[in-house]
Design a protein around this motif. Structure first.
Motif, PDB file in Angstrom:
ATOM      1  N   CYS A 174       9.765   2.280   6.483  1.00 12.28           N
ATOM      2  CA  CYS A 174       9.380   3.126   5.357  1.00 12.28           C
ATOM      3  C   CYS A 174      10.311   2.905   4.168  1.00 12.28           C
ATOM      4  O   CYS A 174      11.443   2.451   4.324  1.00 12.28           O
ATOM      5  CB  CYS A 174       9.452   4.607   5.742  1.00 12.28           C
ATOM      6  SG  CYS A 174       8.713   4.993   7.324  1.00 12.28           S
ATOM      7  N   GLU A 175       9.829   3.265   3.009  1.00 14.22           N
ATOM      8  CA  GLU A 175      10.679   3.291   1.821  1.00 14.22           C
ATOM      9  C   GLU A 175      11.762   4.345   2.032  1.00 14.22           C
ATOM     10  O   GLU A 175      11.511   5.413   2.580  1.00 14.22           O
ATOM     11  CB  GLU A 175       9.827   3.647   0.597  1.00 14.22           C
ATOM     12  CG  GLU A 175      10.612   3.755  -0.693  1.00 14.22           C
ATOM     13  CD  GLU A 175       9.729   4.230  -1.833  1.00 14.22           C
ATOM     14  OE1 GLU A 175       9.736   5.443  -2.137  1.00 14.22           O
ATOM     15  OE2 GLU A 175       9.016   3.388  -2.402  1.00 14.22           O
ATOM     16  N   ASP A 176      12.971   4.035   1.602  1.00 10.57           N
ATOM     17  CA  ASP A 176      14.097   4.962   1.799  1.00 10.57           C
ATOM     18  C   ASP A 176      14.058   6.073   0.743  1.00 10.57           C
ATOM     19  O   ASP A 176      14.840   6.097  -0.200  1.00 10.57           O
ATOM     20  CB  ASP A 176      15.428   4.207   1.728  1.00 10.57           C
ATOM     21  CG  ASP A 176      16.608   5.087   2.142  1.00 10.57           C
ATOM     22  OD1 ASP A 176      16.384   6.262   2.497  1.00 10.57           O
ATOM     23  OD2 ASP A 176      17.752   4.603   2.102  1.00 10.57           O
ATOM     24  N   SER A 177      13.113   6.970   0.919  1.00 17.36           N
ATOM     25  CA  SER A 177      12.961   8.112   0.018  1.00 17.36           C
ATOM     26  C   SER A 177      12.271   9.223   0.785  1.00 17.36           C
ATOM     27  O   SER A 177      11.719   9.002   1.874  1.00 17.36           O
ATOM     28  CB  SER A 177      12.135   7.733  -1.212  1.00 17.36           C
ATOM     29  OG  SER A 177      10.799   7.441  -0.845  1.00 17.36           O
ATOM     30  N   GLY A 212       8.652   8.362   1.051  1.00 12.85           N
ATOM     31  CA  GLY A 212       8.447   7.238   1.949  1.00 12.85           C
ATOM     32  C   GLY A 212       8.559   7.620   3.416  1.00 12.85           C
ATOM     33  O   GLY A 212       7.733   7.234   4.247  1.00 12.85           O
ATOM     34  N   ARG A 250       4.966  -2.268   8.105  1.00  8.09           N
ATOM     35  CA  ARG A 250       5.427  -1.625   6.877  1.00  8.09           C
ATOM     36  C   ARG A 250       4.504  -0.458   6.540  1.00  8.09           C
ATOM     37  O   ARG A 250       3.288  -0.574   6.633  1.00  8.09           O
ATOM     38  CB  ARG A 250       5.472  -2.608   5.710  1.00  8.09           C
ATOM     39  CG  ARG A 250       6.543  -3.657   5.894  1.00  8.09           C
ATOM     40  CD  ARG A 250       6.847  -4.393   4.612  1.00  8.09           C
ATOM     41  NE  ARG A 250       7.967  -5.309   4.804  1.00  8.09           N
ATOM     42  CZ  ARG A 250       9.231  -4.961   4.718  1.00  8.09           C
ATOM     43  NH1 ARG A 250       9.544  -3.710   4.420  1.00  8.09           N
ATOM     44  NH2 ARG A 250      10.197  -5.843   4.905  1.00  8.09           N
ATOM     45  N   GLU A 285       3.246   2.107   3.702  1.00  7.74           N
ATOM     46  CA  GLU A 285       3.157   2.355   2.274  1.00  7.74           C
ATOM     47  C   GLU A 285       3.373   3.828   1.974  1.00  7.74           C
ATOM     48  O   GLU A 285       2.880   4.705   2.701  1.00  7.74           O
ATOM     49  CB  GLU A 285       1.788   1.923   1.737  1.00  7.74           C
ATOM     50  CG  GLU A 285       1.514   0.436   1.858  1.00  7.74           C
ATOM     51  CD  GLU A 285       2.473  -0.397   1.005  1.00  7.74           C
ATOM     52  OE1 GLU A 285       2.880   0.096  -0.067  1.00  7.74           O
ATOM     53  OE2 GLU A 285       2.791  -1.527   1.418  1.00  7.74           O
ATOM     54  N   SER A 286       4.101   4.100   0.910  1.00 11.71           N
ATOM     55  CA  SER A 286       4.343   5.490   0.507  1.00 11.71           C
ATOM     56  C   SER A 286       3.072   6.082  -0.084  1.00 11.71           C
ATOM     57  O   SER A 286       2.353   5.421  -0.834  1.00 11.71           O
ATOM     58  CB  SER A 286       5.475   5.563  -0.519  1.00 11.71           C
ATOM     59  OG  SER A 286       6.687   5.118   0.042  1.00 11.71           O
TER      60      SER A 286
END
Length: 264
Positions: free
Chosen positions: A8-11, A14, A50, A52-53
């Motif tokens: 995941c995106e590091d947010s 995310g 992966r 996606e956010s």
């Protein structure tokens, strides 16, 4: 059997999107794992995907957590995800799975016997402590145009937790807090809500400060250094109460330096 890893995106958005996607996987949740950011060590016999956010998915997860854990529990989860530690996504995901399974509300976060919940507790406490320290140690300087500007370089992503305090403290001021390491700005226009701005290029602090800023910075720094009693200096105690890493952007520890520190 294969293990599934969602990258995941590091947010916040995310990782919450990753939680949503994890529940859509056609396999037991025990075999699904979340990774925030890039994975450095890929495992054998594992499937990587992966994620996606998605704001929509993240908001759905957020509403569920507020309902199941309450506002305080939700806040603690969000603060945990502000940590710089690599295992935060997995710890939060496992905690959410247990919370939704046990249906004990926010009390689930008190079960420190569980290693994942204990890890959430540790990360939340660390982020909270660093936020509190920055509230105490942050130093604003007045630029020539009257804007108050402060630099920080925290380990954790605490800017969004700092801003409510200073927005309430300085509602009539134009001020900016700049996270140097992440090149992220929290901009507060007077009498308005703050906004977060991500710098695309390295930003340089203007070399000119207001006349009053130059004068009072010099006076404050001189006061700080003259009031100390040399015979009673206790460097170890001082480092315990004010760690060295906070001093780079503090006026009293930058004697004679009134220029740009953003690129140092």
């Amino acid at each position: 059997m294969e293990e599934y890893y969602l990258i995941c995106e590091d947010s916040l958005e995310g990782i919450f999107s990753g939680v949503y996607q994890a529940y859509l996987q056609k396999c037991p949740l025990e075999r699904v794992h979340l990774i925030a950011g890039e994975e450095e060590n890929y495992r054998l016999f594992a499937v990587y995907k992966r994620c996606e956010s998605s704001r929509e998915h993240a908001e759905k997860v957020g509403r569920t957590l507020k309902r199941e854990l309450g506002e305080e529990g939700y806040y603690r989860i969000c603060r945990t995800l502000a940590s710089y530690e690599a295992d935060k996504a997995e710890a939060v995901f496992r905690t959410i799975v247990m919370a939704l399974h046990r249906k004990t509300g926010g009390k689930i976060l008190e079960d420190l016997k569980d290693p994942y919940i204990r890890r959430v507790f540790e990360l939340d406490r660390t982020v909270g402590n660093e936020t509190h320290s920055h509230i105490e140690f942050i130093r604003f300087r007045e630029l020539a145009d009257g804007v108050l500007y402060a630099q920080i370089s925290p380990k954790n992503h605490i800017l969004t937790f700092l801003m409510p305090h200073f927005t309430d403290r300085f509602p009539l001021e134009n001020f900016v807090i700049h996270d140097i390491g992440r090149n992220l700005f929290a901009v507060h226009p007077a009498e308005r809500e703050y906004v977060m701005v991500s710098g695309q290029e390295e930003w340089k602090l203007p070399d000119t400060f207001s006349e009053g800023e130059e004068k009072y910075s010099e006076l404050f720094t001189e006061f700080f250094h003259t009031i100390a009693i040399k015979e009673r200096t206790n460097s170890e105690l001082q480092r315990g109460m004010l760690p060295v890493r906070y001093r780079k952007y503090m006026t009293e520890f930058n004697r004679g330096n009134t220029g740009n520190t953003a690129n140092k």
